[in-house]
Write an enzyme that holds these catalytic residues in place. Structure first.
Site, PDB file in Angstrom:
ATOM      1  N   ARG A  16      11.306 -10.152   5.292  1.00 58.37           N
ATOM      2  CA  ARG A  16      10.888  -9.851   4.077  1.00 58.37           C
ATOM      3  C   ARG A  16      12.496  -9.691   3.271  1.00 58.37           C
ATOM      4  O   ARG A  16      13.377  -9.505   3.765  1.00 58.37           O
ATOM      5  CB  ARG A  16      10.531  -8.507   3.871  1.00 58.37           C
ATOM      6  CG  ARG A  16       9.347  -8.300   2.802  1.00 58.37           C
ATOM      7  CD  ARG A  16       8.998  -6.931   2.684  1.00 58.37           C
ATOM      8  NE  ARG A  16       8.099  -6.580   3.857  1.00 58.37           N
ATOM      9  CZ  ARG A  16       7.437  -5.440   4.139  1.00 58.37           C
ATOM     10  NH1 ARG A  16       7.560  -4.482   3.288  1.00 58.37           N
ATOM     11  NH2 ARG A  16       6.709  -5.220   5.097  1.00 58.37           N
ATOM     12  N   SER A 104       4.017  -7.263   0.756  1.00 59.28           N
ATOM     13  CA  SER A 104       3.478  -6.248   1.141  1.00 59.28           C
ATOM     14  C   SER A 104       3.305  -5.477  -0.120  1.00 59.28           C
ATOM     15  O   SER A 104       2.858  -5.858  -1.310  1.00 59.28           O
ATOM     16  CB  SER A 104       4.002  -5.656   2.346  1.00 59.28           C
ATOM     17  OG  SER A 104       3.326  -4.514   2.482  1.00 59.28           O
ATOM     18  N   HIS A 105       3.906  -4.161   0.020  1.00 55.67           N
ATOM     19  CA  HIS A 105       3.830  -3.220  -1.150  1.00 55.67           C
ATOM     20  C   HIS A 105       5.064  -3.216  -1.788  1.00 55.67           C
ATOM     21  O   HIS A 105       5.224  -1.965  -2.428  1.00 55.67           O
ATOM     22  CB  HIS A 105       3.290  -1.797  -0.837  1.00 55.67           C
ATOM     23  CG  HIS A 105       4.217  -1.248   0.395  1.00 55.67           C
ATOM     24  ND1 HIS A 105       4.167  -1.694   1.823  1.00 55.67           N
ATOM     25  CD2 HIS A 105       5.442  -0.341   0.465  1.00 55.67           C
ATOM     26  CE1 HIS A 105       5.228  -1.093   2.564  1.00 55.67           C
ATOM     27  NE2 HIS A 105       5.746  -0.328   1.783  1.00 55.67           N
ATOM     28  N   LYS A 114       4.247 -12.210   7.229  1.00 53.41           N
ATOM     29  CA  LYS A 114       3.664 -11.474   8.379  1.00 53.41           C
ATOM     30  C   LYS A 114       3.009 -12.752   9.296  1.00 53.41           C
ATOM     31  O   LYS A 114       2.346 -13.568   9.010  1.00 53.41           O
ATOM     32  CB  LYS A 114       2.854 -10.721   7.883  1.00 53.41           C
ATOM     33  CG  LYS A 114       3.136  -9.552   7.145  1.00 53.41           C
ATOM     34  CD  LYS A 114       2.177  -8.423   6.753  1.00 53.41           C
ATOM     35  CE  LYS A 114       2.807  -7.218   6.046  1.00 53.41           C
ATOM     36  NZ  LYS A 114       1.886  -6.128   5.333  1.00 53.41           N
ATOM     37  N   ASP A 237      -3.167  -1.625  -1.410  1.00 50.55           N
ATOM     38  CA  ASP A 237      -1.784  -2.139  -1.595  1.00 50.55           C
ATOM     39  C   ASP A 237      -1.850  -3.644  -1.945  1.00 50.55           C
ATOM     40  O   ASP A 237      -3.098  -4.202  -2.289  1.00 50.55           O
ATOM     41  CB  ASP A 237      -0.854  -1.806  -0.553  1.00 50.55           C
ATOM     42  CG  ASP A 237      -1.039  -2.765   0.602  1.00 50.55           C
ATOM     43  OD1 ASP A 237      -2.108  -3.165   0.982  1.00 50.55           O
ATOM     44  OD2 ASP A 237      -0.076  -2.679   1.312  1.00 50.55           O
ATOM     45  N   ASP A 239      -1.033  -6.329  -0.556  1.00 50.00           N
ATOM     46  CA  ASP A 239      -1.648  -7.293   0.475  1.00 50.00           C
ATOM     47  C   ASP A 239      -2.848  -6.876   0.916  1.00 50.00           C
ATOM     48  O   ASP A 239      -3.415  -7.414   2.079  1.00 50.00           O
ATOM     49  CB  ASP A 239      -0.595  -8.020   1.217  1.00 50.00           C
ATOM     50  CG  ASP A 239      -0.178  -6.828   2.320  1.00 50.00           C
ATOM     51  OD1 ASP A 239      -0.193  -6.002   2.032  1.00 50.00           O
ATOM     52  OD2 ASP A 239       0.118  -7.409   3.550  1.00 50.00           O
ATOM     53  N   ASP A 241      -3.818  -4.497   3.136  1.00 50.80           N
ATOM     54  CA  ASP A 241      -3.716  -3.926   4.440  1.00 50.80           C
ATOM     55  C   ASP A 241      -3.647  -2.480   4.516  1.00 50.80           C
ATOM     56  O   ASP A 241      -3.612  -1.952   5.579  1.00 50.80           O
ATOM     57  CB  ASP A 241      -2.768  -4.657   5.246  1.00 50.80           C
ATOM     58  CG  ASP A 241      -1.478  -4.545   5.033  1.00 50.80           C
ATOM     59  OD1 ASP A 241      -1.100  -3.756   4.029  1.00 50.80           O
ATOM     60  OD2 ASP A 241      -0.636  -5.044   5.698  1.00 50.80           O
ATOM     61  N   ARG A 242      -3.499  -1.809   3.408  1.00 48.59           N
ATOM     62  CA  ARG A 242      -3.369  -0.313   3.236  1.00 48.59           C
ATOM     63  C   ARG A 242      -4.418   0.298   2.342  1.00 48.59           C
ATOM     64  O   ARG A 242      -4.578  -0.161   1.104  1.00 48.59           O
ATOM     65  CB  ARG A 242      -1.956   0.139   2.835  1.00 48.59           C
ATOM     66  CG  ARG A 242      -0.889  -0.333   3.893  1.00 48.59           C
ATOM     67  CD  ARG A 242       0.423   0.390   3.890  1.00 48.59           C
ATOM     68  NE  ARG A 242       0.895   0.207   2.661  1.00 48.59           N
ATOM     69  CZ  ARG A 242       1.648   0.974   1.969  1.00 48.59           C
ATOM     70  NH1 ARG A 242       1.781   2.124   2.574  1.00 48.59           N
ATOM     71  NH2 ARG A 242       1.913   0.726   0.863  1.00 48.59           N
ATOM     72  N   HIS A 324      -2.588   2.103   6.671  1.00 49.80           N
ATOM     73  CA  HIS A 324      -2.965   1.076   7.775  1.00 49.80           C
ATOM     74  C   HIS A 324      -4.180   1.781   8.447  1.00 49.80           C
ATOM     75  O   HIS A 324      -3.779   2.754   9.218  1.00 49.80           O
ATOM     76  CB  HIS A 324      -1.671   0.870   8.589  1.00 49.80           C
ATOM     77  CG  HIS A 324      -0.759   0.078   7.902  1.00 49.80           C
ATOM     78  ND1 HIS A 324      -0.870  -1.490   7.593  1.00 49.80           N
ATOM     79  CD2 HIS A 324       0.351   0.281   7.371  1.00 49.80           C
ATOM     80  CE1 HIS A 324       0.216  -2.016   6.945  1.00 49.80           C
ATOM     81  NE2 HIS A 324       0.821  -1.033   6.528  1.00 49.80           N
TER      82      HIS A 324
END
Length: 463
Positions: A16, A104-105, A114, A237, A239, A241-242, A324
């Site tokens: 990242r 991501s966030h 990822k 979030d 993407d 995943d949260r 998560h």
């Protein structure tokens, strides 16, 4: 040919960086060449590729696929969607690995990658190996093929399979992140009344930053729930995943509290099952899992570490304070990865199974007084050393310390945590007590330990 990455981009759980500064299309191409080379040498040759809605993701997708096909790997391109949709593709299609392009966030000027390698998390030393292979130019040569596969409907169908969660009035906020199209399709098939916010994917994130662990980002959802008198609200979030949640009164239901609600139907169906949570989770969660007859396990923070621990212990459910939530095993029939969309459906199911509202479930939770996750910057070269110094002092004092991930210290007032982030130049602190006075004493202990190592708790890190 060789390639060198900015060392700050090769992180513990993913790659990242800041677009145009520490991460660019040449990096994406080199990631493809290196990952593809490693996969082929391990006997694989097909890779699923997905991307989030960030402005730089299409360009990175083109370069990544060039690298993968240049190493001789075939690519199945699934297009834009949340990271768990890529995980789903990797778990169910005839592929040997998967890569999601996502920041991501992080703020909109970040992006990243990822990865999943032959159905296992790809992290830590694996990511360092990507850098090593690229630096040596030790790449396989080949000409792979690219095919497109529209997996969105199949993924939404899997989220809804066997739904038995009743009908509720729910608000959904995807924050202009990649989960938007999935949530629109999902709510169209769910019973009840559903109101969505910001489901149009926009890499500028014009309404609010898509990070549901920051309470300020839930303001629009709170207003929606209040104005429409909804039962509760769910947020995601960037993407997908949260997950974040609020009850009918607009109170935040934190990640560990979501996990405690999910644990109830699981442990009725599978008494004695293991439930894993990270070191930042409330003691109330561990106590609740034990009270329900489950086996609570405290483990290190980090989605790749949690997934690995789930496989090792056979745990069907795990989660982190950050939202998560991971699902596996026969109870869920899922694949062991973190999926906020699946978590949303399972949370509705769990609430329904209790016969109570989310507001009533929140009311029944023990009244702990705790801090949010405090993240403050510290020099990269000092962050792990400081934790070692703190542990040494605490153990010399005879303190009750859990060393699973940093220092989690139990006292008569409650507990406090100090750990080094694996992915950023920050220290993370959290404390929880039964009273404000107790919390003040815990915070004083954290500050005293930092001072003894020549540091002070600075402002909240913005990344």
């Amino acid at each position: 040919m060789t390639h060198r990455f900015d060392p700050t981009s090769l992180r513990e759980y993913d790659i990242r960086g800041i677009v145009g500064q520490t991460l660019g299309a040449d990096d994406a191409r080199a990631i493809g060449r290196s990952f593809g080379t490693l996969l082929r040498r391990a006997g694989g040759h097909r890779v699923a590729v997905g991307r989030d809605g960030r402005l730089s993701s299409p360009e990175f997708e083109v370069a990544l696929i060039e690298g993968l096909t240049g190493s001789g790997c075939d690519v199945v391109r699934i297009g834009m969607g949340p990271t768990p949709m890529l995980y789903y593709a990797e778990a169910t299609l005839e592929v040997d690995g998967g890569i999601q392009i996502t920041g991501s966030h992080n703020p909109g000027n970040y992006n990243g990658f990822k990865m999943v390698f032959q159905h296992r998390p790809f992290f830590g030393e694996d990511i360092q190996t990507i850098g090593k292979v690229a630096a040596e130019g030790d790449w396989d040569e080949g000409t792979g093929e690219v095919t497109d596969y529209d997996i969105l409907d199949a993924y939404v169908g899997r989220l809804l399979a066997g739904y038995a969660g009743g009908a509720y009035k729910i608000g959904w906020d995807t924050g202009n992140g990649a989960a938007g199209p999935v949530i629109e399709k999902l709510v169209a098939q769910l019973p009840g009344e559903h109101h969505t916010l910001f489901t149009e994917v926009d890499g500028h994130f014009p309404n609010h930053h898509p990070d549901p662990t920051e309470e300020k980002n839930l303001a629009d959802l709170k207003k929606l729930v209040a104005d429409k008198q909804l039962d509760f609200g769910l947020a995601f979030d960037g993407d997908g995943d949260r997950i974040g949640a609020i009850d009918g009164q607009g109170r935040v239901v934190w990640g560990d509290q979501i996990l405690s609600i999910l644990a109830e139907p699981l442990l009725k169906a599978d008494p004695g099952a293991t439930v894993i949570a990270d070191v930042k989770a409330s003691q109330a969660l561990y106590d609740r899992v034990a009270e329900l007859g489950g086996k609570p396990v405290m483990w290190k923070t980090g989605h790749s570490l949690i997934k690995t621990k789930m496989k090792e212990t056979g745990a069907p459910l795990a989660g982190e304070m950050s939202g998560h939530i991971f699902f596996a095993d026969t109870f869920y029939g899922y694949y062991g990865y973190d999926d906020a969309q699946f978590a949303a459906v399972q949370l509705i199911r769990a609430i329904h199974s209790t016969g109570k509202s989310l507001t009533e479930l929140k009311d029944a939770m023990p009244p702990m007084i705790n801090t949010p996750e405090m993240r403050f910057q510290v020099d990269e070269s000092r962050k792990f050393a400081v934790i070692d110094e703190v542990l040494e002092r605490l153990e010399a004092e005879g303190a009750d310390v859990n060393r699973t991930d940093g220092a989690r210290v139990n006292t008569a007032d409650g507990w406090w945590l100090l750990r080094a982030s694996n992915t950023q130049d920050v220290l993370v602190a959290r404390a929880e007590a039964k009273s404000q006075e107790g919390l003040d004493r815990l915070m004083a202990q954290i500050d005293a330990q930092l001072a003894a190592s020549g540091l002070e708790r600075g402002p909240q890190a913005a990344h």
